[in-house]
Design a protein around this motif. Structure first.
Motif, PDB file in Angstrom:
ATOM      1  N   ILE A 178      46.216  -8.599 -32.342  1.00 46.18           N
ATOM      2  CA  ILE A 178      47.059  -7.817 -31.517  1.00 46.18           C
ATOM      3  C   ILE A 178      48.358  -6.484 -31.694  1.00 46.18           C
ATOM      4  N   GLY A 179      48.154  -5.927 -30.966  1.00 49.61           N
ATOM      5  CA  GLY A 179      49.299  -4.836 -31.270  1.00 49.61           C
ATOM      6  C   GLY A 179      48.777  -4.343 -31.609  1.00 49.61           C
ATOM      7  N   ALA A 180      47.614  -3.405 -31.429  1.00 52.32           N
ATOM      8  CA  ALA A 180      46.460  -2.200 -31.615  1.00 52.32           C
ATOM      9  C   ALA A 180      47.585  -1.074 -30.743  1.00 52.32           C
ATOM     10  N   ASP A 181      47.345  -0.029 -31.141  1.00 48.74           N
ATOM     11  CA  ASP A 181      47.108   1.217 -31.097  1.00 48.74           C
ATOM     12  C   ASP A 181      46.751   1.677 -29.585  1.00 48.74           C
ATOM     13  N   THR A 182      47.385   2.467 -28.654  1.00 41.80           N
ATOM     14  CA  THR A 182      46.736   2.907 -27.483  1.00 41.80           C
ATOM     15  C   THR A 182      45.400   3.909 -28.382  1.00 41.80           C
ATOM     16  N   THR A 183      45.289   4.624 -29.277  1.00 42.88           N
ATOM     17  CA  THR A 183      44.256   5.383 -30.250  1.00 42.88           C
ATOM     18  C   THR A 183      43.520   4.475 -30.641  1.00 42.88           C
ATOM     19  N   SER A 184      43.617   3.292 -30.790  1.00 37.71           N
ATOM     20  CA  SER A 184      42.875   2.515 -32.053  1.00 37.71           C
ATOM     21  C   SER A 184      41.635   2.811 -30.693  1.00 37.71           C
ATOM     22  N   ARG A 185      40.500   2.420 -31.314  1.00 33.95           N
ATOM     23  CA  ARG A 185      38.762   2.334 -31.264  1.00 33.95           C
ATOM     24  C   ARG A 185      38.638   0.859 -30.585  1.00 33.95           C
ATOM     25  N   CYS A 186      39.738   0.195 -30.838  1.00 32.33           N
ATOM     26  CA  CYS A 186      39.359  -1.422 -30.362  1.00 32.33           C
ATOM     27  C   CYS A 186      39.989  -1.309 -28.943  1.00 32.33           C
ATOM     28  N   ILE A 187      40.455  -0.352 -28.443  1.00 25.96           N
ATOM     29  CA  ILE A 187      41.097  -0.171 -26.818  1.00 25.96           C
ATOM     30  C   ILE A 187      40.275   0.659 -26.341  1.00 25.96           C
ATOM     31  N   ARG A 188      40.033   1.997 -26.990  1.00 26.21           N
ATOM     32  CA  ARG A 188      39.276   2.893 -26.264  1.00 26.21           C
ATOM     33  C   ARG A 188      37.995   2.717 -25.938  1.00 26.21           C
ATOM     34  N   GLU A 189      37.223   2.095 -26.783  1.00 29.77           N
ATOM     35  CA  GLU A 189      35.712   1.703 -26.185  1.00 29.77           C
ATOM     36  C   GLU A 189      35.434   0.673 -26.010  1.00 29.77           C
ATOM     37  N   GLU A 190      34.410   0.409 -25.471  1.00 30.33           N
ATOM     38  CA  GLU A 190      33.408  -0.811 -25.134  1.00 30.33           C
ATOM     39  C   GLU A 190      33.651  -1.778 -26.331  1.00 30.33           C
ATOM     40  N   VAL A 191      33.877  -3.011 -26.577  1.00 37.68           N
ATOM     41  CA  VAL A 191      33.728  -4.024 -27.482  1.00 37.68           C
ATOM     42  C   VAL A 191      32.901  -5.022 -26.748  1.00 37.68           C
ATOM     43  N   PHE A 192      31.304  -5.347 -27.542  1.00 39.34           N
ATOM     44  CA  PHE A 192      30.933  -5.920 -27.747  1.00 39.34           C
ATOM     45  C   PHE A 192      31.346  -7.174 -28.374  1.00 39.34           C
ATOM     46  N   GLY A 193      31.928  -8.960 -28.466  1.00 35.79           N
ATOM     47  CA  GLY A 193      31.866  -9.191 -28.764  1.00 35.79           C
ATOM     48  C   GLY A 193      33.250 -10.107 -28.133  1.00 35.79           C
ATOM     49  N   PRO A 194      33.115 -12.101 -28.987  1.00 34.97           N
ATOM     50  CA  PRO A 194      33.849 -12.520 -28.512  1.00 34.97           C
ATOM     51  C   PRO A 194      35.584 -11.592 -29.094  1.00 34.97           C
ATOM     52  N   VAL A 195      35.935 -10.924 -27.963  1.00 35.75           N
ATOM     53  CA  VAL A 195      37.299 -10.358 -29.225  1.00 35.75           C
ATOM     54  C   VAL A 195      38.584 -10.069 -27.868  1.00 35.75           C
ATOM     55  N   LEU A 196      39.161 -10.229 -28.331  1.00 38.57           N
ATOM     56  CA  LEU A 196      40.484 -10.415 -27.483  1.00 38.57           C
ATOM     57  C   LEU A 196      41.439  -9.501 -27.858  1.00 38.57           C
ATOM     58  N   VAL A 197      42.304  -8.330 -26.980  1.00 40.58           N
ATOM     59  CA  VAL A 197      42.616  -7.118 -27.982  1.00 40.58           C
ATOM     60  C   VAL A 197      43.767  -6.809 -26.986  1.00 40.58           C
ATOM     61  N   VAL A 198      44.847  -7.667 -27.411  1.00 44.36           N
ATOM     62  CA  VAL A 198      46.074  -7.904 -27.149  1.00 44.36           C
ATOM     63  C   VAL A 198      47.449  -7.069 -27.050  1.00 44.36           C
ATOM     64  N   LEU A 199      48.385  -6.093 -26.323  1.00 47.27           N
ATOM     65  CA  LEU A 199      48.658  -4.706 -25.661  1.00 47.27           C
ATOM     66  C   LEU A 199      50.038  -4.993 -25.105  1.00 47.27           C
ATOM     67  N   PRO A 200      50.779  -4.925 -25.543  1.00 51.97           N
ATOM     68  CA  PRO A 200      51.861  -5.335 -25.080  1.00 51.97           C
ATOM     69  C   PRO A 200      52.576  -4.212 -23.912  1.00 51.97           C
ATOM     70  N   PHE A 201      53.238  -4.784 -22.876  1.00 52.30           N
ATOM     71  CA  PHE A 201      54.087  -3.362 -22.160  1.00 52.30           C
ATOM     72  C   PHE A 201      55.627  -4.176 -21.692  1.00 52.30           C
ATOM     73  N   ARG A 202      56.350  -3.329 -21.197  1.00 55.13           N
ATOM     74  CA  ARG A 202      57.352  -3.252 -20.795  1.00 55.13           C
ATOM     75  C   ARG A 202      58.475  -3.899 -19.223  1.00 55.13           C
ATOM     76  N   THR A 203      57.503  -2.520 -18.209  1.00 53.12           N
ATOM     77  CA  THR A 203      57.105  -2.551 -16.615  1.00 53.12           C
ATOM     78  C   THR A 203      56.293  -2.876 -16.180  1.00 53.12           C
ATOM     79  N   THR A 204      56.098  -2.945 -15.390  1.00 50.98           N
ATOM     80  CA  THR A 204      55.124  -3.373 -14.056  1.00 50.98           C
ATOM     81  C   THR A 204      54.326  -1.422 -14.012  1.00 50.98           C
ATOM     82  N   LYS A 205      55.326  -0.487 -13.914  1.00 49.34           N
ATOM     83  CA  LYS A 205      54.895   0.398 -13.610  1.00 49.34           C
ATOM     84  C   LYS A 205      53.228   0.918 -14.729  1.00 49.34           C
ATOM     85  N   GLU A 206      54.945   1.011 -16.502  1.00 49.12           N
ATOM     86  CA  GLU A 206      53.945   1.208 -17.342  1.00 49.12           C
ATOM     87  C   GLU A 206      52.822   0.094 -17.714  1.00 49.12           C
TER      88      GLU A 206
END
Lengths: 841, 318
Positions: free
Chosen positions: A407-435
């Motif tokens: 929860i709350g990893a940075d957008t630069t984090s590898r868990c967000i940038r790269e493919e992850v194979f495994g039972p993992v969910l990465v949660v990232l908040p956003f503010r608006t639809t545009k974002e």
């Protein structure tokens, strides 16, 4: 499931199963789930019948050539050895391709109805052995058996039926198209059989024959499929399956008798296949991985979203079908509520043996994933993200990984940038639809996405704004044979399913089979710089200049041709020019000699224009094209004269080319609001929309023949379907195109939508091909140039359409304005919209 | 029964925020059925637990002391002693959770149970069951009389009218008064979900009922065209969980109507386990409203123990 969880590592709990013989009395108190192991009888019997030693299946029979290394195929979950398979070699590829080539002769000539019967029979045969397939699939890929039974097998059967149907209808529905020949299907380790069915069904239905290469480590079900083809009475050699390592993929793909390569697997191997097949004239489709963004808005049914998300964890670690682990984008206002629900759900997942019917999440397909997975998780935690893992669910033994929430990893984090194979969910908040849209699109991948909201206008707008091949609204993982499924961007190209998917395995009837040989070229240096273009030395031309002579006392005013991009005439960055000679070799004009920097500028200008242009209605885009035609009409005489002088053709011939060019503008303007999409007939209770989406910024390289007609035939469809285009007109005869730039200026075509750059064709094309932010490239030039384009496109896996040096008759509507222009200018997006609120009485 | 639910102030803001996506809920319900199963000893044990959660019910115009007597006897001896003995379960005191009857039959039931020497509660439907279309005063009197006659649980029905017209305050007030009239008797609130129009309304009605102090929420009367379906159950369980997360109070769940087979009972138990956890698998927080279900469970257990399928006449009739 309501209790708190956390990353406290606990000893795995032994259920009453493990702790000695369970009694009704004991279970009555605990009320736990007992073992519910699927019977493996039929699958084991099939393996036993083959002596637990499997070969290739070629030309309708098993083939076990001498001297092959064998490979022990193990069940990833239990390590139990299932059978040995062969490590194929080049000769095996040869044998399989030969069998397929021979089979093609008859198979492609069968009446459509005969092929339909064969495929229908195959479908029936698969249905009869569904249980064997299910268990085998689970055994050798580690996929939870329920998943195989409930999701995969019905999908495979549906694919077979659907394509048996297409086989029947081919004569009517695919008039003007022919099968390609031998299709090679290359499938990765641990992938579901569905993936193979996705390639094999349409290929066979359209009269091709197939050689499938599967890894020796797994995919016994592919061999079973091939064997059943034979049992069902299908002609020998139409489906051949060989097992072998990745190294064999290149050998198969580049085999001279192979016409198409349908690949699913890693981006790395996909890229390498793109490069090794460069210039060979083979059709290539790549189904690569990706990251599925899941957008959850505050107007969503959060519980259903949480349930849907946890469901994706059981899909065999999301491998390929939906891409890697989902990236969960949640609106900040409901992020806490969603995470609370996810934690509760993750804790209730059952991790365990794939063959147990109550298993949600099986083991890791490959133990090597664990380290990568752990590294991702540890890194995210070190960067300050919260990590939640449901350890309690983990069995004591086996290669399992706990369901994990980051929860709350940075957008630069590898868990967000790269493919992850495994039972993992990465949660990232956003503010608006545009974002949210921006975050979802800011990945190199473009496979699929889901959108959760109860607001219809929001759902549809987001679905249309996401750069992916499939969008699920309020759902996940919906697939069907009638719905196109395929990626864009670096998730690959080529679509599976539906009528669109058929085109991957067909060529227009007028086109001959291209089996060109690759040239041994140096990719680093070829066209790496602009070739010198010396201007003619006075007195060296043989004949005096033809055409209107200068009036002695009044010189004509010089006409300067510049580059045209961003809606304006621009001087080339290199400040140099190239001479253009007329048909007699005399200097006719100087044109700007564009360079890599001009390409860079033009691509930027195109990207500025692209979003607005694609957002215009089809009607509005068509209007612009009609207006271009109108203005072209005003200059018809002038263009005709210029063309005649330049090419040395008769005025009648020149007039006809201008006339045809005008007609072609009409053709594409007329088509624009007719073919934007369709409804696809899936079993979903709801709607499945097929939208044709523009690719983005498209590079086009024009041939020298029919310099005006080919120029217009190429950019008109690309532009009218919403792309921004950078076009390099004929290197030899660029003047008609440049003349048209002035027409564009007066035709309301917004600046940056069409950019015309002149110069050294292959050098400019090379720059476009290597540009990471150009989404597709059409090249109509030399064989060598085609080879370079395909090779260079591997960087961002842009779609390419090249002619391998073959000439096209632009005057012929089939060749100059066929359906392929539409499919090359767009990608297919499926939007799944389930419906239902009517309730009870 | 567990600690009583004191309820809370009506919170309309909370209720108005709810979103229920029906296709997704239906899909989830299907998933539970395909992804969970219990076999062999587990199945037998789960079925016995299901028996202890049954509100053995008869709600017919032709109920008389004699069939009420049979029902009560069956409630106290739901599974044949021989079968229980083989499974070493004979000393567990397995009975159904309660018997459920019309108010006019409460006295008969109390008498029959006393005769059988059994202390399981009698539940009475009330408040103009099943349609709820009687004046408020009549409804309140009905509750009081049933309680005076000895009912320890009251299954009230809500006014669907109030739900369909969006009168949530009215609904809250009405249920509050019912609860007061119940006194010490536990109150189960029947939503009549088949007549609420949408799953969103099911959630809202569930929440209002819990805010107003219901000890259980119950799907249906068994008299509506559509009764206890899994999607409805899922939505009600969501509400129960949300209420628990917010207030810390545990409210029970009772699906009723159309639950006839042992497999149905297992599915409902699994749904409870998956959505709310093991605590909600006991009669304190889970009831199955059913009449013919018990016979099928007993047949399954007969098969588990003997390896043979039973004829109906092998087992005692309710």
């Amino acid at each position: 499931m309501l209790g708190p969880g956390g990353r406290v590592r606990r000893e795995p709990m032994a259920e009453s199963v493990g702790a000695g013989p369970a009694s009704v009395r004991g279970i009555y108190e605990a009320l736990d789930y007992g073992p519910a192991r699927e019977g493996v009888g039929p699958a084991q019997a099939w393996l036993d019948a083959h002596g637990r030693s499997l070969g290739h299946f070629i030309d309708g029979k098993w083939s076990k050539p001498e001297g092959r290394e064998t490979w022990v195929c193990k069940s990833p979950a239990t390590g139990e050895s299932l059978a040995t398979t062969l490590q194929g070699q080049q000769e095996d590829v040869e044998a399989a391709v030969q069998a397929a080539t021979k089979a093609f002769e008859n198979w492609s000539q069968l009446p459509c109805h005969a092929r339909a019967r064969h495929l229908y029979n195959l479908t029936r045969m698969i249905q009869k052995h569904q249980n064997t397939f299910t268990v085998l699939e689970s055994l050798d890929t580690g996929k939870p058996v329920t998943e195989a039974r409930v999701c995969d097998m019905p999908l495979i059967v549906r694919h077979c039926y659907h394509h048996a149907g297409w086989a029947q209808l081919m004569g009517v529905e695919m008039r003007g198209w022919e099968p390609l020949g031998v299709v090679s299907a290359i499938i990765p380790s641990g992938s579901p059989l569905v993936l193979l069915a996705w390639k094999v069904c349409p290929a066979l239905a359209m009269g091709n024959t197939v050689v499938a290469l599967v890894p020796p480590t797994a995919q016994l079900s592919a061999l079973l499929l091939a064997e059943l083809c034979d049992q069902a009475g299908l002609p020998s050699g139409i489906l051949n399956v060989i097992t072998g390592a990745e190294a064999l993929a290149g050998i198969l793909a580049t085999h001279p008798a192979v016409d198409a390569v349908a690949f699913a697997g890693s981006a790395e191997l996909g890229r390498s296949l793109r490069q090794v097949t460069a210039g060979l004239g083979k059709r290539l489709s790549l189904q690569l991985g990706g990251r599925t963004p899941v957008l959850i808005f505050e107007s969503a049914d959060l519980d259903s979203a949480a349930t849907g998300l946890t469901e994706t964890l059981s899909s065999h670690q999301g491998l390929l079908l939906g891409g890697g682990a989902p990236l969960v984008l949640v609106q900040e206002a409901v992020a806490g509520a969603l995470v609370q629900r996810l934690k509760a759900r993750l804790g209730a997942l059952r991790v365990g043996e794939a063959l147990d019917r109550t298993t949600d999440v099986g083991g890791l397909v490959d133990e090597v994933w664990r380290a990568a997975l752990q590294a991702h998780v540890d890194e995210a935690e070190a960067e300050g993200a919260e990590v939640f893992q449901a350890w309690a669910a983990l069995p004591a033994q086996g290669s399992y990984y706990p369901p994990t929430l980051i929860i709350g990893a940075d957008t630069t984090s590898r868990c967000i940038r790269e493919e992850v194979f495994g039972p993992v969910l990465v949660v990232l908040p956003f503010r608006t639809t545009k974002e949210a849209i921006a975050l979802a699109n800011s990945t190199p991948y473009g496979l699929a996405a889901s959108v959760w909201t109860e607001k219809l206008p929001l759902a549809m707008e987001v679905a249309c704004s996401l750069q992916v091949g499939t969008v699920w609204i309020n759902g996940q993982r919906m697939y069907d044979a009638a719905a196109s499924f395929g990626g864009c961007k670096e998730s690959g190209f080529g679509c599976n399913g539906g009528k669109e998917g058929l085109y991957e395995y067909m060529r227009p009837s007028w086109e001959s089979r291209i089996h060109s040989r690759a040239t041994d070229m140096n990719y680093k240096t070829f066209a790496a710089s602009s070739s010198a273009a010396p201007f003619p030395v006075p007195g060296q031309a043989k004949d005096p200049p033809s055409g209107p002579t200068q009036e002695a006392h009044r010189p004509s005013v010089d006409r300067t041709y510049k580059l045209y991009y961003g809606g304006a005439q621009k001087r080339p960055e290199g400040l140099s020019s190239r001479p253009i000679l007329d048909s007699t070799g005399h200097l006719m004009a100087y044109i700007a000699d564009g360079s890599a920097k001009d390409i860079r500028n033009a691509v930027e200008a195109a990207h500025k224009a692209a979003p607005w242009w694609r957002g215009r209605s089809a009607h509005a885009r068509a209007q612009v094209l009609f207006y271009v035609a109108e203005n072209l009409g005003l200059r018809q005489m002038e263009l005709t004269a210029e063309l005649a002088a330049l090419m040395g053709v008769t005025p009648e011939q020149a007039a006809q080319e201008v006339e045809l060019s005008l007609e072609r503008l009409f053709h594409w303007a007329a088509s624009c609001d007719k073919h934007g999409g369709a409804l696809q007939d899936t079993p979903l209770y709801g709607t499945n929309l097929l939208l044709r989406e523009p690719l983005g910024v498209l590079g086009i390289v024009c041939p020298d023949e029919n310099p005006l007609l080919s120029f217009i035939s190429l950019w008109a469809p690309a532009v009218v379907w919403g792309n921004a285009v950078i076009i390099i007109p004929s290197q030899r005869y660029p003047l008609p195109a440049l003349g048209l730039c002035q027409v564009l200026d007066t035709s309301d075509l917004p600046g940056g939508v069409l950019n015309v750059l002149t110069g050294d064709r292959d050098h400019l094309a090379r720059t476009l091909a290597l540009h990471q932010d150009v989404q597709a490239l059409w090249y109509f030039g030399s064989q060598q140039g085609s080879q370079l384009m395909e090779w260079a496109s591997a960087g961002n896996l842009k779609r390419t359409w090249v002619n391998c040096g073959a000439r096209r008759h632009w005057e012929d509507p089939a060749q100059g304005a066929g359906e392929e222009f539409l499919s090359q200018a767009t990608y297919c997006k499926s939007i799944w919209v389930p419906m239902g609120d009517v309730f009870a009485s | 029964m567990s600690a009583r639910n004191p309820g809370m102030e009506l919170d309309l803001g909370w209720i108005s925020k709810v979103q229920v996506n029906q296709p997704a809920v239906i899909r989830h319900a299907e998933q539970i059925q395909t992804r969970r199963t219990v076999k062999k000893d587990w199945q037998a044990a789960w079925l016995l637990r299901a028996v202890t959660c049954i509100d053995l019910t008869t709600l017919s115009g032709d109920d008389t002391p004699s069939n009420i007597h049979r029902l009560c006897y069956k409630a106290t001896h739901p599974i044949s002693e021989d079968l229980l003995r083989v499974m070493d379960m004979h000393d567990k005191g397995i009975t159904t959770a309660a018997v459920c009857v019309y108010p006019a039959r409460v006295a008969d039931s109390i008498k029959a149970l006393k005769a059988a020497g059994c202390n399981i509660p009698v539940a009475s439907v009330a408040t103009g069951f099943p349609a709820g279309q009687t004046p408020l005063q009549t409804k309140l009197d009905e509750i009081r009389i049933a309680v005076e006659d000895g009912a320890r649980e009251i299954d009230i029905v809500i006014s669907r009218t109030l739900v369909l017209t969006g009168q949530w305050e009215g609904l809250y007030e009405e249920i509050r008064q019912f609860r007061q009239a119940c006194g010490d008797a536990h109150m189960k609130t029947i939503l009549g979900t088949g007549e609420l129009g949408s799953l969103t309304n099911v959630y809202k009605a569930s929440m209002v009922a819990m805010m107003a102090g219901s000890d259980f929420i119950k799907t249906s009367t068994g008299k509506e065209a559509v009764n206890a379906t899994l999607p409805v159950g899922l939505v009600m369980l969501r509400a129960i969980r949300d209420f628990y997360w917010k207030t810390g109070n545990k409210v029970g769940f009772k699906p009723a109507g159309g639950i006839r087979t042992a497999k149905d009972a297992l599915t409902w138990l699994m749904l409870m386990k998956e959505e709310l956890g093991d605590e909600w698998l006991k009669p304190e927080l889970f009831r199955l409203g059913a009449s013919s279900l018990l016979a099928d469970i007993e047949r399954q257990i007969y098969h588990h123990v003997t390896g043979r399928y039973a004829a109906y006449h092998n087992l005692a009739m309710a």
